[in-house]
Write a protein that holds these residues in place. Structure first.
Motif, PDB file in Angstrom:
ATOM      1  N   ALA A   1       0.837  -1.206   0.000  1.00 29.95           N
ATOM      2  CA  ALA A   1       0.000   0.000   0.000  1.00 29.95           C
ATOM      3  C   ALA A   1       0.870   1.253   0.000  1.00 29.95           C
ATOM      4  O   ALA A   1       0.612   2.205  -0.748  1.00 29.95           O
ATOM      5  N   ALA A   2       1.901   1.244   0.837  1.00 23.98           N
ATOM      6  CA  ALA A   2       2.805   2.394   0.889  1.00 23.98           C
ATOM      7  C   ALA A   2       3.503   2.595  -0.448  1.00 23.98           C
ATOM      8  O   ALA A   2       3.656   3.727  -0.923  1.00 23.98           O
ATOM      9  N   PHE A   3       3.916   1.497  -1.075  1.00 21.41           N
ATOM     10  CA  PHE A   3       4.590   1.613  -2.367  1.00 21.41           C
ATOM     11  C   PHE A   3       3.646   2.126  -3.442  1.00 21.41           C
ATOM     12  O   PHE A   3       4.043   2.904  -4.316  1.00 21.41           O
ATOM     13  N   GLY A   4       2.390   1.706  -3.407  1.00 21.18           N
ATOM     14  CA  GLY A   4       1.424   2.224  -4.374  1.00 21.18           C
ATOM     15  C   GLY A   4       1.306   3.732  -4.287  1.00 21.18           C
ATOM     16  O   GLY A   4       1.290   4.435  -5.314  1.00 21.18           O
ATOM     17  N   ALA A   5       1.241   4.243  -3.053  1.00 19.27           N
ATOM     18  CA  ALA A   5       1.178   5.694  -2.864  1.00 19.27           C
ATOM     19  C   ALA A   5       2.452   6.362  -3.352  1.00 19.27           C
ATOM     20  O   ALA A   5       2.418   7.428  -3.993  1.00 19.27           O
ATOM     21  N   TYR A   6       3.584   5.752  -3.063  1.00 13.86           N
ATOM     22  CA  TYR A   6       4.879   6.254  -3.524  1.00 13.86           C
ATOM     23  C   TYR A   6       4.926   6.307  -5.054  1.00 13.86           C
ATOM     24  O   TYR A   6       5.327   7.307  -5.646  1.00 13.86           O
ATOM     25  N   ALA A   7       4.534   5.203  -5.705  1.00 17.85           N
ATOM     26  CA  ALA A   7       4.610   5.125  -7.163  1.00 17.85           C
ATOM     27  C   ALA A   7       3.753   6.195  -7.823  1.00 17.85           C
ATOM     28  O   ALA A   7       4.142   6.785  -8.841  1.00 17.85           O
ATOM     29  N   ARG A   8       2.607   6.467  -7.244  1.00 11.27           N
ATOM     30  CA  ARG A   8       1.725   7.505  -7.786  1.00 11.27           C
ATOM     31  C   ARG A   8       2.327   8.892  -7.573  1.00 11.27           C
ATOM     32  O   ARG A   8       2.386   9.700  -8.508  1.00 11.27           O
ATOM     33  N   GLU A   9       2.790   9.166  -6.358  1.00  7.65           N
ATOM     34  CA  GLU A   9       3.293  10.507  -6.055  1.00  7.65           C
ATOM     35  C   GLU A   9       4.541  10.848  -6.862  1.00  7.65           C
ATOM     36  O   GLU A   9       4.725  11.983  -7.278  1.00  7.65           O
ATOM     37  N   LEU A  10       5.399   9.850  -7.092  1.00 10.90           N
ATOM     38  CA  LEU A  10       6.635  10.113  -7.824  1.00 10.90           C
ATOM     39  C   LEU A  10       6.483   9.941  -9.329  1.00 10.90           C
ATOM     40  O   LEU A  10       7.455  10.075 -10.071  1.00 10.90           O
ATOM     41  N   GLY A  11       5.266   9.642  -9.778  1.00 10.50           N
ATOM     42  CA  GLY A  11       4.996   9.588 -11.208  1.00 10.50           C
ATOM     43  C   GLY A  11       5.460   8.324 -11.897  1.00 10.50           C
ATOM     44  O   GLY A  11       5.562   8.292 -13.125  1.00 10.50           O
ATOM     45  N   LEU A  12       5.719   7.252 -11.129  1.00 14.89           N
ATOM     46  CA  LEU A  12       6.076   5.988 -11.765  1.00 14.89           C
ATOM     47  C   LEU A  12       4.890   5.397 -12.514  1.00 14.89           C
ATOM     48  O   LEU A  12       5.067   4.648 -13.485  1.00 14.89           O
ATOM     49  N   VAL A  13       3.680   5.707 -12.022  1.00 18.08           N
ATOM     50  CA  VAL A  13       2.449   5.219 -12.641  1.00 18.08           C
ATOM     51  C   VAL A  13       1.446   6.365 -12.642  1.00 18.08           C
ATOM     52  O   VAL A  13       1.658   7.401 -12.009  1.00 18.08           O
ATOM     53  N   GLY A  14       0.330   6.155 -13.330  1.00 22.05           N
ATOM     54  CA  GLY A  14      -0.689   7.187 -13.400  1.00 22.05           C
ATOM     55  C   GLY A  14      -1.587   7.199 -12.177  1.00 22.05           C
ATOM     56  O   GLY A  14      -1.479   6.357 -11.273  1.00 22.05           O
ATOM     57  N   ALA A  15      -2.504   8.151 -12.158  1.00 21.48           N
ATOM     58  CA  ALA A  15      -3.428   8.276 -11.028  1.00 21.48           C
ATOM     59  C   ALA A  15      -4.386   7.102 -10.951  1.00 21.48           C
ATOM     60  O   ALA A  15      -4.837   6.722  -9.870  1.00 21.48           O
ATOM     61  N   ASP A  16      -4.740   6.532 -12.100  1.00 22.81           N
ATOM     62  CA  ASP A  16      -5.525   5.295 -12.169  1.00 22.81           C
ATOM     63  C   ASP A  16      -4.581   4.186 -12.615  1.00 22.81           C
ATOM     64  O   ASP A  16      -4.068   4.237 -13.738  1.00 22.81           O
ATOM     65  N   ALA A  17      -4.335   3.222 -11.772  1.00 23.40           N
ATOM     66  CA  ALA A  17      -3.390   2.169 -12.128  1.00 23.40           C
ATOM     67  C   ALA A  17      -3.644   0.922 -11.299  1.00 23.40           C
ATOM     68  O   ALA A  17      -4.145   0.997 -10.177  1.00 23.40           O
ATOM     69  N   VAL A  18      -3.317  -0.214 -11.881  1.00 26.35           N
ATOM     70  CA  VAL A  18      -3.325  -1.487 -11.160  1.00 26.35           C
ATOM     71  C   VAL A  18      -1.925  -2.083 -11.287  1.00 26.35           C
ATOM     72  O   VAL A  18      -1.455  -2.361 -12.393  1.00 26.35           O
ATOM     73  N   LEU A  19      -1.266  -2.264 -10.160  1.00 18.22           N
ATOM     74  CA  LEU A  19       0.093  -2.776 -10.127  1.00 18.22           C
ATOM     75  C   LEU A  19       0.082  -4.219  -9.635  1.00 18.22           C
ATOM     76  O   LEU A  19      -0.723  -4.587  -8.779  1.00 18.22           O
ATOM     77  N   THR A  20       0.999  -5.011 -10.166  1.00 15.60           N
ATOM     78  CA  THR A  20       1.190  -6.384  -9.703  1.00 15.60           C
ATOM     79  C   THR A  20       2.552  -6.482  -9.034  1.00 15.60           C
ATOM     80  O   THR A  20       3.573  -6.184  -9.661  1.00 15.60           O
ATOM     81  N   LEU A  21       2.550  -6.884  -7.780  1.00 15.94           N
ATOM     82  CA  LEU A  21       3.786  -7.046  -7.024  1.00 15.94           C
ATOM     83  C   LEU A  21       4.012  -8.531  -6.759  1.00 15.94           C
ATOM     84  O   LEU A  21       3.139  -9.212  -6.198  1.00 15.94           O
ATOM     85  N   HIS A  22       5.165  -9.034  -7.178  1.00 14.80           N
ATOM     86  CA  HIS A  22       5.564 -10.408  -6.911  1.00 14.80           C
ATOM     87  C   HIS A  22       6.511 -10.406  -5.720  1.00 14.80           C
ATOM     88  O   HIS A  22       7.505  -9.683  -5.710  1.00 14.80           O
ATOM     89  N   GLN A  23       6.213 -11.221  -4.726  1.00 12.55           N
ATOM     90  CA  GLN A  23       7.028 -11.258  -3.523  1.00 12.55           C
ATOM     91  C   GLN A  23       7.116 -12.693  -3.023  1.00 12.55           C
ATOM     92  O   GLN A  23       6.195 -13.485  -3.211  1.00 12.55           O
ATOM     93  N   GLY A  24       8.209 -13.018  -2.372  1.00 12.81           N
ATOM     94  CA  GLY A  24       8.376 -14.332  -1.783  1.00 12.81           C
ATOM     95  C   GLY A  24       9.048 -15.351  -2.668  1.00 12.81           C
ATOM     96  O   GLY A  24       9.376 -16.454  -2.210  1.00 12.81           O
ATOM     97  N   GLU A  25       9.271 -15.021  -3.946  1.00 12.53           N
ATOM     98  CA  GLU A  25       9.883 -15.983  -4.865  1.00 12.53           C
ATOM     99  C   GLU A  25      11.271 -16.400  -4.387  1.00 12.53           C
ATOM    100  O   GLU A  25      11.638 -17.581  -4.469  1.00 12.53           O
ATOM    101  N   ASP A  26      12.048 -15.446  -3.890  1.00 18.58           N
ATOM    102  CA  ASP A  26      13.410 -15.743  -3.459  1.00 18.58           C
ATOM    103  C   ASP A  26      13.444 -16.506  -2.141  1.00 18.58           C
ATOM    104  O   ASP A  26      14.506 -16.969  -1.714  1.00 18.58           O
TER     105      ASP A  26
END
Length: 285
Positions: A232-257
């Motif tokens: 959730a924090a990263f989603g807010a970060y990505a939006r504020e820093l312009g990595l993604v748009g205001a409307d976006a769906v992100l997929t985060l992969h975690q735990g693979e390693d």
């Protein structure tokens, strides 16, 4: 005797995602007892439910107060334990809307049927992003044994909050992200001083696809397998820093390693500062 359930979050496979303890009736437990249960269980977080505070709102029988304990301490908010708890409740009282009162604020959760299981999506409290000082960043990199040259300049270091504080660091390569061997005590000391819950290490694999890892020494855990609060924090970060748009769906992969793969879906909506984080869940055992 307290009934302690085990559920995984962000995976429909009990062997994937992030395990959490769930106590659906913690009305007879004090803080010491909750911490003791969390420590004995050994998961990164255990959620404890009691009756909702007066005035919380929500549907009768579907609103609760929730506290979260790692093996070492209480935390204000935990995303994966929220998803695990919502799935556990959904199995007992059916899919639908839930409302959790957390130390970070009210957190609505929607539970829906998905395949043979359930999927839960939480809505975070309002997030914010803060800078990190040069000396603190240097100390974080030293504790991680990451040269500054291994950072992705397109993912600048920031502290992001959506219920708990997380330091976001971008890895320039997937290999950098995969090679995680850090100074547990040194990183823990820095995180306690900065009031951080995890360090969110991020590699961007595509426009809206990221691989993430979360060291969690302040919780007594080397690494968290799937971290909803950090997502959730990263989603807010990505939006504020312009990595993604205001409307976006992100997929985060975690735990693979770690051999516990999980998938976190992060949804951003224009006009709503909050972040939605969803995933599957399953009972363990």
């Amino acid at each position: 005797m307290t009934d302690v359930l085990s559920y995984t979050a962000f995976s429909a496979d009990p062997d994937g995602g992030n395990p959490a303890g769930v106590v659906l009736d913690a009305s007879g437990l004090d803080e010491a007892a909750m911490l003791g249960i969390a420590a004995e269980l050994g998961y990164s977080e255990t959620a404890f439910l009691t009756a909702p505070p007066e005035g919380l709102g929500g549907e009768a029988g579907r609103a609760f107060a929730v506290r979260y304990f790692s093996p070492k301490a209480e935390v204000p908010f935990c995303g994966h334990a929220t998803v695990a708890t919502a799935v556990a409740l959904g199995e007992r009282i059916g899919p639908g809307e839930l409302l959790f009162s957390t130390q970070a604020g009210p957190v609505p959760v929607s539970v829906v049927a998905e395949g043979d299981g359930l999927r839960a999506t939480l809505t975070s409290v309002e997030p914010h992003i803060d800078d990190i000082g040069a000396a603190d960043l240097a100390e974080a990199l030293a504790a991680l044994d990451w040269p500054a040259a291994d950072l992705d300049p397109e993912i600048p270091p920031r502290i992001a909050y959506a219920g708990a504080r997380h330091l976001v660091l971008g890895a320039a390569t997937r290999a950098r992200l995969a090679d995680l061997a850090y100074d547990f005590t040194r990183l823990e000391e820095l995180m306690r001083r900065l009031d951080l819950i995890t360090v969110q290490l991020v590699y961007r694999a595509g426009p809206d696809v990221f691989h993430v890892r979360d060291p969690f020494p302040v919780g007594g855990v080397v690494e968290d397998p799937a971290t909803g609060a950090a997502a959730a924090a990263f989603g807010a970060y990505a939006r504020e820093l312009g990595l993604v748009g205001a409307d976006a769906v992100l997929t985060l992969h975690q735990g693979e390693d770690m051999g516990r793969p999980g998938v976190l879906t992060v949804e951003l909506r224009a006009g709503d500062p909050r972040v939605r984080v969803g995933g599957a869940g399953a009972r363990i055992g």
